[in-house]
Motif scaffolding. Structure first.
Motif, PDB file in Angstrom:
ATOM      1  N   ASP A  90       1.027  -1.276  -0.087  1.00  0.00           N
ATOM      2  CA  ASP A  90       0.162  -0.025  -0.077  1.00  0.00           C
ATOM      3  C   ASP A  90       0.736   1.375  -0.145  1.00  0.00           C
ATOM      4  O   ASP A  90       0.476   2.448   0.378  1.00  0.00           O
ATOM      5  CB  ASP A  90      -0.795  -0.074   1.311  1.00  0.00           C
ATOM      6  CG  ASP A  90      -0.206   0.103   2.477  1.00  0.00           C
ATOM      7  OD1 ASP A  90       0.857  -0.109   2.574  1.00  0.00           O
ATOM      8  OD2 ASP A  90      -0.865   0.306   3.543  1.00  0.00           O
ATOM      9  N   THR A 116      -7.557   6.981 -10.122  1.00  0.00           N
ATOM     10  CA  THR A 116      -8.503   5.969  -9.193  1.00  0.00           C
ATOM     11  C   THR A 116      -9.818   5.352  -9.813  1.00  0.00           C
ATOM     12  O   THR A 116     -10.587   4.723  -9.411  1.00  0.00           O
ATOM     13  CB  THR A 116      -8.832   6.577  -7.868  1.00  0.00           C
ATOM     14  OG1 THR A 116      -9.619   7.920  -8.390  1.00  0.00           O
ATOM     15  CG2 THR A 116      -7.871   6.680  -7.036  1.00  0.00           C
ATOM     16  N   ASN A 117      -9.597   5.994 -11.249  1.00  0.00           N
ATOM     17  CA  ASN A 117     -10.886   5.671 -12.297  1.00  0.00           C
ATOM     18  C   ASN A 117     -10.495   5.390 -13.509  1.00  0.00           C
ATOM     19  O   ASN A 117      -9.491   6.109 -14.104  1.00  0.00           O
ATOM     20  CB  ASN A 117     -11.977   6.597 -12.293  1.00  0.00           C
ATOM     21  CG  ASN A 117     -12.821   7.071 -10.826  1.00  0.00           C
ATOM     22  OD1 ASN A 117     -13.317   5.911 -10.393  1.00  0.00           O
ATOM     23  ND2 ASN A 117     -12.568   7.906 -10.332  1.00  0.00           N
ATOM     24  N   THR A 142      -5.267   3.152  -0.455  1.00  0.00           N
ATOM     25  CA  THR A 142      -6.190   2.710   0.441  1.00  0.00           C
ATOM     26  C   THR A 142      -6.541   1.217   0.093  1.00  0.00           C
ATOM     27  O   THR A 142      -6.766   0.677  -1.046  1.00  0.00           O
ATOM     28  CB  THR A 142      -7.413   3.633   0.146  1.00  0.00           C
ATOM     29  OG1 THR A 142      -7.252   4.934   0.338  1.00  0.00           O
ATOM     30  CG2 THR A 142      -8.691   3.145   0.923  1.00  0.00           C
ATOM     31  N   HIS A 143      -6.696   0.602   1.263  1.00  0.00           N
ATOM     32  CA  HIS A 143      -7.030  -0.926   1.085  1.00  0.00           C
ATOM     33  C   HIS A 143      -8.634  -1.024   0.332  1.00  0.00           C
ATOM     34  O   HIS A 143      -9.386  -0.352   0.520  1.00  0.00           O
ATOM     35  CB  HIS A 143      -7.096  -1.548   2.313  1.00  0.00           C
ATOM     36  CG  HIS A 143      -8.142  -2.784   2.602  1.00  0.00           C
ATOM     37  ND1 HIS A 143      -7.584  -3.971   2.086  1.00  0.00           N
ATOM     38  CD2 HIS A 143      -9.118  -3.058   2.798  1.00  0.00           C
ATOM     39  CE1 HIS A 143      -8.410  -5.105   2.224  1.00  0.00           C
ATOM     40  NE2 HIS A 143      -9.438  -4.400   2.884  1.00  0.00           N
ATOM     41  N   SER A 191      -9.014  -0.265  -2.755  1.00  0.00           N
ATOM     42  CA  SER A 191      -9.194   0.788  -3.738  1.00  0.00           C
ATOM     43  C   SER A 191      -8.513   0.154  -5.174  1.00  0.00           C
ATOM     44  O   SER A 191      -7.434  -0.335  -5.056  1.00  0.00           O
ATOM     45  CB  SER A 191      -8.764   2.096  -3.417  1.00  0.00           C
ATOM     46  OG  SER A 191      -9.610   2.630  -2.506  1.00  0.00           O
ATOM     47  N   TYR A 211      -6.363   1.168  -8.653  1.00  0.00           N
ATOM     48  CA  TYR A 211      -5.534   2.099  -9.137  1.00  0.00           C
ATOM     49  C   TYR A 211      -5.190   1.819 -10.433  1.00  0.00           C
ATOM     50  O   TYR A 211      -4.863   0.854 -10.876  1.00  0.00           O
ATOM     51  CB  TYR A 211      -4.211   2.257  -8.216  1.00  0.00           C
ATOM     52  CG  TYR A 211      -4.365   2.819  -6.894  1.00  0.00           C
ATOM     53  CD1 TYR A 211      -4.748   4.520  -6.527  1.00  0.00           C
ATOM     54  CD2 TYR A 211      -4.802   1.984  -5.747  1.00  0.00           C
ATOM     55  CE1 TYR A 211      -5.028   4.591  -5.303  1.00  0.00           C
ATOM     56  CE2 TYR A 211      -5.231   2.345  -4.531  1.00  0.00           C
ATOM     57  CZ  TYR A 211      -5.430   4.030  -4.078  1.00  0.00           C
ATOM     58  OH  TYR A 211      -5.335   4.241  -2.985  1.00  0.00           O
ATOM     59  N   VAL A 264      -5.993  -3.642  -7.503  1.00  0.00           N
ATOM     60  CA  VAL A 264      -6.648  -3.528  -6.371  1.00  0.00           C
ATOM     61  C   VAL A 264      -5.684  -3.706  -5.052  1.00  0.00           C
ATOM     62  O   VAL A 264      -5.081  -4.817  -5.286  1.00  0.00           O
ATOM     63  CB  VAL A 264      -7.784  -4.405  -6.309  1.00  0.00           C
ATOM     64  CG1 VAL A 264      -8.356  -4.116  -4.873  1.00  0.00           C
ATOM     65  CG2 VAL A 264      -8.828  -4.016  -7.407  1.00  0.00           C
ATOM     66  N   GLU A 280     -11.999  -8.121  -2.021  1.00  0.00           N
ATOM     67  CA  GLU A 280     -11.152  -7.340  -2.856  1.00  0.00           C
ATOM     68  C   GLU A 280     -10.335  -8.077  -3.819  1.00  0.00           C
ATOM     69  O   GLU A 280     -10.622  -7.769  -5.126  1.00  0.00           O
ATOM     70  CB  GLU A 280      -9.895  -6.907  -1.855  1.00  0.00           C
ATOM     71  CG  GLU A 280     -10.112  -5.676  -0.894  1.00  0.00           C
ATOM     72  CD  GLU A 280     -11.218  -6.314   0.455  1.00  0.00           C
ATOM     73  OE1 GLU A 280     -11.724  -5.563   0.847  1.00  0.00           O
ATOM     74  OE2 GLU A 280     -10.934  -7.551   0.650  1.00  0.00           O
TER      75      GLU A 280
END
Length: 373
Positions: A107, A133-134, A167-168, A170, A172, A194, A234
């Motif tokens: 992370d 992040t999208n 962030t856990h 999430s 990228y 992720v 996840e």
């Protein structure tokens, strides 16, 4: 494409590429390539395909369930158009893996490597990259959380962002932007990675057919079916290991048996579990996610009980003397009849309930009334 099978589960997926959608969809399994669970849970990168300009290609995915039944769906088609300055493919993860990573434990850093950025006329003169992040929308520039950074060496095809706070849970996305000698740019974005810092969750284990609450009792001659509930929101679950032991979290009765991450049950008869009268055991489920993180959970104690309780003594009346039953043969009261008993035992599962009846003959013939005690 979403595939599901509530009965036997999805056993595996496979892919095929062709120029005729209907023909490709009907091809036999020899034309399809299996997708390993370790490669991806939501997609796969198809390499080493020779594509022709101005040709439409279709990707078909075939799902096979636990019973061997198959379902195939195909994409809408991809038209290949050769251009002068073409973007390449960006893969998540260090270049040492030589594959795309969908999940990572770290992370604090993001890795990426890329290939295929080409300009046969003006050449590629430099790269820079950023993280978002999208996933970018079609024909739009990448939306970066961390801004574009210059990649210092032209011959570099891998890089790393470090000293980040990720962030856990999430996802990228890495975008690589290439420039040519005319100042024109093209960019390509990875399919995302992720961050997963936690092991799977195993919430329950059930064994059927069994009875009981604190301790489960098995009266069947066949080994039970173990069913469990588990998830990893996840990275997903790669596989399970099921073992049977005389103590919790042990495998001395039946060593570890691997089960696909798509399944949530196992018939212990299939692993040749041998039962015996009075045998006691525990079933342990170990769940591993795509990053190898593990969670273990063990079942309640299971006791094999194939025999009924041992019969005791029954005496008429309700009298005892120094703990011994006193049996009467006659009574004057015609409104109440009493009895008491002792010595009924069951060494495996204990006696939990008594049933009684009144008849005109010894044994069960001529029953007048019956009830439970």
């Amino acid at each position: 494409m979403n595939f599901a099978d509530d009965e036997s589960g999805i056993d595996h997926f496979s892919w095929a590429v062709g120029t005729d959608k209907s023909v490709t969809k009907l091809q036999n399994d020899q034309f399809y390539t299996d997708i390993l669970m370790s490669e991806s849970v939501a997609g796969v990168v198809i390499h080493n395909q020779t594509l022709t300009a101005n040709q439409t290609y279709y990707v078909c995915i075939r799902a096979t369930n636990g019973a061997g039944l198959k379902s195939t769906s195909c994409s809408q088609g991809l038209l290949v158009i050769l251009v002068k300055f073409s973007p390449g493919v960006v893969s998540d993860g260090p270049v040492t893996y030589n594959e795309d990573k969908d999940f990572q434990l770290d992370d604090k850093a993001i890795w990426a490597h890329w290939d295929g950025f080409e300009d046969p006329v003006f050449g590629v003169t430099g790269y820079d990259w950023c993280i978002g992040t999208n996933p970018p929308r079609a024909e739009q520039s990448a939306k970066c959380v961390w801004p574009f950074q210059k990649i210092p060496h032209l011959n570099t095809y891998a890089s790393r962002f470090h000293n980040l706070t990720l962030t856990h849970g999430s996802a990228y996305y890495v975008t690589i932007r290439a420039a040519n000698s005319r100042g024109e740019t093209v960019e390509s974005t990875s399919d995302g990675v992720v961050v997963d810092r936690t092991p799977p969750i195993v919430t329950s284990i059930q064994l059927s057919p069994t009875k009981g609450k604190e301790i489960l009792y098995l009266s069947s001659q066949a080994a039970p079916v173990v069913t469990w509930s588990a998830s990893d929101p996840e990275s997903g679950i790669l596989h399970f290991f099921i073992e049977v032991g005389s103590f919790p979290f042990q495998g001395d009765v039946q060593s570890s048996y691997r089960v696909s991450g798509l399944n949530r049950s196992l018939d212990l008869d299939l692993v040749n579990l041998t039962l015996s009268e009075g045998m006691s055991f525990f079933v342990t489920v170990s769940a591993f996610n795509m990053l190898g993180l593990e969670t273990r959970r063990t079942s309640q104690q299971v006791v094999v009980d194939w025999s009924p309780p041992v019969s005791g003594q029954v005496a008429d009346g309700n009298s005892t003397l120094q703990g011994e039953l006193l049996d009467i043969d006659y009574q004057s009261n015609n409104g109440v009849i009493s009895a008491h008993w002792q010595g009924f035992v069951d060494p495996e599962s204990t006696v939990v309930e008594y049933h009684w009846c009144i008849g005109k003959k010894q044994g069960r013939p001529g029953i007048i009334i019956s009830d439970t005690a």
